[in-house]
Design a protein around this motif. Structure first.
Motif, short mmCIF file in Angstrom:
data_model
loop_
_atom_site.label_atom_id
_atom_site.label_comp_id
_atom_site.label_asym_id
_atom_site.label_seq_id
_atom_site.Cartn_x
_atom_site.Cartn_y
_atom_site.Cartn_z
N ARG A 168 5.50 18.91 -12.50
CA ARG A 168 6.72 19.60 -12.08
C ARG A 168 7.91 19.37 -13.00
NH1 ARG A 168 6.54 20.33 -6.53
NH2 ARG A 168 8.57 21.26 -6.76
N GLU A 204 -2.46 -6.83 -11.75
CA GLU A 204 -3.67 -6.15 -12.26
C GLU A 204 -4.18 -5.11 -11.26
OE1 GLU A 204 -3.39 -9.53 -12.05
OE2 GLU A 204 -2.92 -9.91 -14.16
N ASP A 205 -4.11 -5.44 -9.97
CA ASP A 205 -4.53 -4.49 -8.94
C ASP A 205 -3.73 -3.18 -9.06
OD1 ASP A 205 -6.29 -6.32 -7.87
OD2 ASP A 205 -4.94 -6.99 -6.29
N ASP A 260 -4.51 -1.29 -12.16
CA ASP A 260 -5.82 -0.64 -12.02
C ASP A 260 -5.70 0.69 -11.29
OD1 ASP A 260 -7.34 -2.42 -13.27
OD2 ASP A 260 -8.38 -3.22 -11.51
N ILE A 261 -4.93 0.68 -10.21
CA ILE A 261 -4.85 1.87 -9.36
C ILE A 261 -4.01 2.95 -10.03
CG2 ILE A 261 -4.04 2.74 -7.13
CD1 ILE A 261 -4.66 -0.20 -6.12
N LEU A 262 -2.86 2.58 -10.56
CA LEU A 262 -1.96 3.61 -11.10
C LEU A 262 -2.26 3.94 -12.56
CD1 LEU A 262 1.43 2.50 -9.50
CD2 LEU A 262 -0.12 4.30 -8.73
N SER A 263 -2.92 3.05 -13.24
CA SER A 263 -3.24 3.17 -14.67
C SER A 263 -2.12 3.76 -15.54
CB SER A 263 -4.57 3.88 -14.92
OG SER A 263 -4.85 4.85 -13.97
N VAL A 290 0.78 -1.24 0.00
CA VAL A 290 0.00 0.00 0.00
C VAL A 290 0.82 1.29 0.00
CG1 VAL A 290 -2.22 -0.86 0.86
CG2 VAL A 290 -0.42 -0.28 2.49
N VAL A 336 2.55 1.95 -3.40
CA VAL A 336 1.63 2.30 -4.49
C VAL A 336 1.14 3.74 -4.33
CG1 VAL A 336 -0.58 1.76 -5.58
CG2 VAL A 336 0.91 -0.09 -4.82
N ARG A 337 0.82 4.10 -3.09
CA ARG A 337 0.36 5.48 -2.86
C ARG A 337 1.45 6.49 -3.23
NH1 ARG A 337 -0.97 7.75 3.10
NH2 ARG A 337 -2.58 9.23 2.55
N ASP A 397 1.84 6.97 -6.89
CA ASP A 397 0.82 7.83 -7.47
C ASP A 397 1.17 9.30 -7.26
OD1 ASP A 397 -1.88 7.92 -8.77
OD2 ASP A 397 -2.25 9.21 -7.04
N ARG A 398 1.72 9.59 -6.09
CA ARG A 398 2.18 10.94 -5.78
C ARG A 398 3.24 11.39 -6.80
NH1 ARG A 398 2.80 13.96 -0.91
NH2 ARG A 398 2.56 16.00 -1.85
N MET A 456 -1.25 -10.49 -1.28
CA MET A 456 -0.46 -9.43 -1.91
C MET A 456 -1.23 -8.88 -3.10
SD MET A 456 3.40 -9.67 -3.53
CE MET A 456 4.39 -9.47 -2.06
N LEU A 457 -1.13 -7.57 -3.32
CA LEU A 457 -1.75 -6.95 -4.49
C LEU A 457 -1.22 -7.60 -5.76
CD1 LEU A 457 -1.33 -3.22 -3.39
CD2 LEU A 457 -3.52 -4.39 -3.69
N GLY A 469 1.92 12.31 -10.09
CA GLY A 469 1.42 13.69 -10.07
C GLY A 469 2.54 14.69 -10.32
#
Lengths: 269, 92
Positions: A162, A196-197, A200-203, A146, A149-150, A153-154, A192-193, A157
């Motif tokens: 930037r 595909e998981d 899916d989240i980060l695409s 977790v 992955v978070r 994603d940051r 465990m993720l 961004g």
């Protein structure tokens, strides 16, 4: 023109330096001229993973400050002559880097090499921002976990807002997902993720899946990037990454747990 | 016993820790993406007010005016106004 690729992640300890070393060496083994830059000012480690720590004389900050030329600071790899390493400095403050002076060094390197691989420090501080600023492509190294992955994603961004490409409104940085320390067995058990998981989240498009492997620690112990261990699963998975970076379509391997016996297959799903 | 395990495990599948992880991540990531792109609620009104004041003194078309709130490094907000000035003045 050289392809500038940043290996980044946000979170520390997910395998940025291991991946940078494997990918840099792998591309050089294919005959490309490659330079690996360690952007982790104050905490250099790429030299150790590459096995050239005893050969560091000058570093990135020396070049920036004009205390050494690029040629003096670049360390030629002993295994592959088309690969060079530009080490980070170990002592200086990390504010030494700025957009102007880093841009100048990258410009000069771009004339000498086909690939510039920037090994980013962890975090989202100035050092990490410098490593990604000039990138054309980004390899977002992520663990199936977790917090990683978070943080990835940051970082996505940041890549979108930037970077130089974002600021100038150019075509965005090409993003690649590199999933490391993957355990198919734990994924099968729902612990465990899965690939595909995370996709899916980060695409973002998947570049590679590196299985959790004992070969990685052995490789860093020896200062021999794991891609040289061609018998190992991790080494082969990095080799696939190289081929994909060079435009080939390679099927993903090491995604499934070892084949089970007939009984567990019948009864264990 | 394996047969029994098989049926028990089938039932547990819905609540594996991996699926909880995915669910939690989807929520937090969506939330954080939103706040990355979101402009504050007062921005449209602020834009309108600034335009009223500007138009007391100069001619400003909607196209020659832009306003942006940028978040730098997570703790520094920068309000950026961009106003294109044309040659002719109109003080009406």
């Amino acid at each position: 023109m050289a392809r500038i690729i940043v290996v980044t992640s946000g979170k520390g300890g997910v395998g940025k330096t291991t991946s940078s070393a494997a990918i840099g060496l792998g591309l050089a083994l294919k005959g490309h001229k490659v330079v690996l830059i360690d952007f982790d000012i104050g905490l250099r480690n790429l030299d150790l993973i590459m096995g050239c720590e005893r050969r560091v004389v000058y570093d990135f900050v020396n070049v920036i400050n004009g205390e050494a030329t690029l040629n003096q600071a670049l360390i030629k790899d002993k295994r592959v002559s088309s690969l060079s390493i530009l080490p980070a400095s170990q002592t200086r403050d990390k504010d030494a880097l700025n957009k102007e002076n880093v841009g100048k060094v990258l410009d000069d390197l771009g004339k000498l090499f086909d690939f510039i691989i920037c090994d980013s420090p962890a975090g989202i501080e100035a050092g990490a921002m410098m490593a990604l600023y000039y990138a054309d492509e980004a390899i977002v190294t992520t663990n199936p976990e977790v917090s990683s992955v978070r943080d990835s994603d940051r970082i996505l961004g940041m890549l979108a807002s930037r970077s130089r490409r974002a600021e100038l409104g150019l075509e965005p940085i090409k993003e690649h997902l590199l999933l490391t320390r993957y355990c198919p067995k734990r994924v099968a058990e729902g612990e465990m993720l899965s690939v595909e998981d995370v996709e899916d989240i980060l695409s973002i498009p998947l570049l590679g899946v590196i299985p959790e492997s004992q070969a990685v620690l052995k490789a860093s112990n020896a200062g021999e990037p794991v891609i040289l261990d061609t018998d190992s699963d991790a080494g082969q998975a990095y080799q696939d990454v190289i081929d994909r970076l060079l435009g080939e379509t390679i099927e993903f391997r090491f995604l499934l747990a070892e084949k089970k016996g007939i009984f567990s297959r019948m009864f264990g799903g | 016993m394996a047969l029994l395990d098989y049926f028990l495990r089938k039932k547990e599948k819905q609540v594996t820790t991996a699926s909880r992880a995915k669910e939690r991540l989807q929520i937090i990531v969506a939330h954080e993406r939103n706040s990355r792109n979101k402009q504050p609620d007062y921005l449209p009104q602020l834009t309108a007010d600034i335009l009223v004041v500007l138009r007391k003194y100069i001619k400003v078309s909607d196209e020659s005016f832009s306003i942006k709130l940028d978040n730098k490094d997570g703790d520094l907000n920068v309000l950026e106004l961009n106003i294109e000035l044309h040659d002719e003045h109109d003080s009406s």
